[in-house]
Write an enzyme that holds these catalytic residues in place. Structure first.
Site, PDB file in Angstrom:
ATOM      1  N   HIS A 123       8.768  -1.048  -0.611  1.00  0.00           N
ATOM      2  CA  HIS A 123       7.425  -1.628  -0.506  1.00  0.00           C
ATOM      3  C   HIS A 123       6.461  -0.959  -1.483  1.00  0.00           C
ATOM      4  O   HIS A 123       6.700   0.149  -1.946  1.00  0.00           O
ATOM      5  CB  HIS A 123       6.878  -1.477   0.922  1.00  0.00           C
ATOM      6  CG  HIS A 123       7.499  -2.404   1.908  1.00  0.00           C
ATOM      7  ND1 HIS A 123       8.700  -2.144   2.514  1.00  0.00           N
ATOM      8  CD2 HIS A 123       7.099  -3.605   2.373  1.00  0.00           C
ATOM      9  CE1 HIS A 123       9.024  -3.138   3.332  1.00  0.00           C
ATOM     10  NE2 HIS A 123       8.068  -4.045   3.262  1.00  0.00           N
ATOM     11  N   LYS A 127       1.644   0.992   1.396  1.00  0.00           N
ATOM     12  CA  LYS A 127       2.089   0.685   2.765  1.00  0.00           C
ATOM     13  C   LYS A 127       2.064   1.955   3.615  1.00  0.00           C
ATOM     14  O   LYS A 127       2.609   2.984   3.215  1.00  0.00           O
ATOM     15  CB  LYS A 127       3.490   0.064   2.761  1.00  0.00           C
ATOM     16  CG  LYS A 127       3.951  -0.344   4.160  1.00  0.00           C
ATOM     17  CD  LYS A 127       5.216  -1.171   4.108  1.00  0.00           C
ATOM     18  CE  LYS A 127       5.774  -1.459   5.487  1.00  0.00           C
ATOM     19  NZ  LYS A 127       4.889  -2.233   6.342  1.00  0.00           N
TER      20      LYS A 127
END
Ligand code: NAP
Length: 209
Positions: A123, A127
């Site tokens: 990600h 995040k």
């Protein structure tokens, strides 16, 4: 529907609000730091942060509004009783992308035929939670307590590989989210089907497909 949106200024919010409006919904963005007033609205959507979603969701349920939540990294189970008591729906999905839901289904099928699996979830660097909600749910669905590797780097959006290992063979099932608009179809589906769900907590887009 008349919808409250917690996190409208976030990355997901920016991508989703125009799509919800284009689909005919009226969206009220909710300001951070102000006690939310959502009374009379049809639903509240939350894409914020793990420390904000529980309070936002509780406030919406206490005001009689059902919720669709995409924020990951928190446990919605304690709010199940409140939603049931009020005859409201709390729909939470760790992944609103239909491709990712299929990846989990296919991984669950493959798990029956391979002795070991590991999950790599990748990600964007902002995040806040790790492992991702999708990786945690995939792990529960395939069983056997697979190791989860979390990668956080600029340039990534949301990606996951489930790698199965067996005698002389590997199987990799991979899903890539390349733009946050990929979450819109799942959110629209959840809003559309919200009132058909039983009161209380429902987890995962699979329940709607
Ligand atoms: P983001 O860019 O950090 O956006 C979150 C937004 O929520 C920010 O604008 C933040 O404001 C705001 N916010 C924080 N607390 C709030 C509160 N109490 N009330 C209202 N707004 C609040 O994050 P994102 O990338 O959009 O992701 C949001 C969440 O969705 C994360 O948990 C992520 O893991 C999850 N997610 C889920 C899916 C799915 O399919 N289920 C897909 C993508 C992302 P500030 O910046 O001022 O703090």
């Amino acid at each position: 529907m008349n919808i409250a949106f917690f996190g409208a200024d976030g990355k997901v919010g920016h991508a989703l609000v125009p799509v919800l409006e284009a689909a005919g919904h009226s969206v009220r963005p909710l300001e951070l730091g102000v006690a939310p007033d959502v009374r009379g609205l049809d639903a509240a959507v939350d894409f914020t942060a793990p420390d904000a979603a529980p309070e936002n969701t509780r406030a919406a349920l206490e005001q009689g509004v059902s919720c669709v939540v995409g924020t990951t990294g928190w446990d919605p189970q304690p709010l199940d009783a409140l939603a049931r008591e009020r005859g409201l729906r709390l729909f939470v999905a760790p992944n609103f992308s239909i491709g990712a839901v299929l990846m989990m289904r296919f991984a669950e099928q493959a798990a029956r035929y391979f002795p070991r699996a590991e999950i790599v979830e990748l990600h964007h660097e902002a995040k806040k939670d790790a492992p991702s909600g999708t990786a945690a749910l995939t792990a529960r669905r395939i069983g056997g307590d697979p190791v989860i590797h979390s990668v956080r780097l600029p340039g990534l959006v949301a990606h996951q590989e489930v790698i199965f290992g067996g005698e002389g063979q590997l199987l990799t099932i991979r899903h890539d989210t390349t733009a946050r608009e990929s979450f819109a179809d799942g959110v629209l589906l959840a809003l559309d089907r919200l009132e058909t769900l039983p009161p209380g907590l429902t987890v995962g887009l699979d329940a709607l497909l």
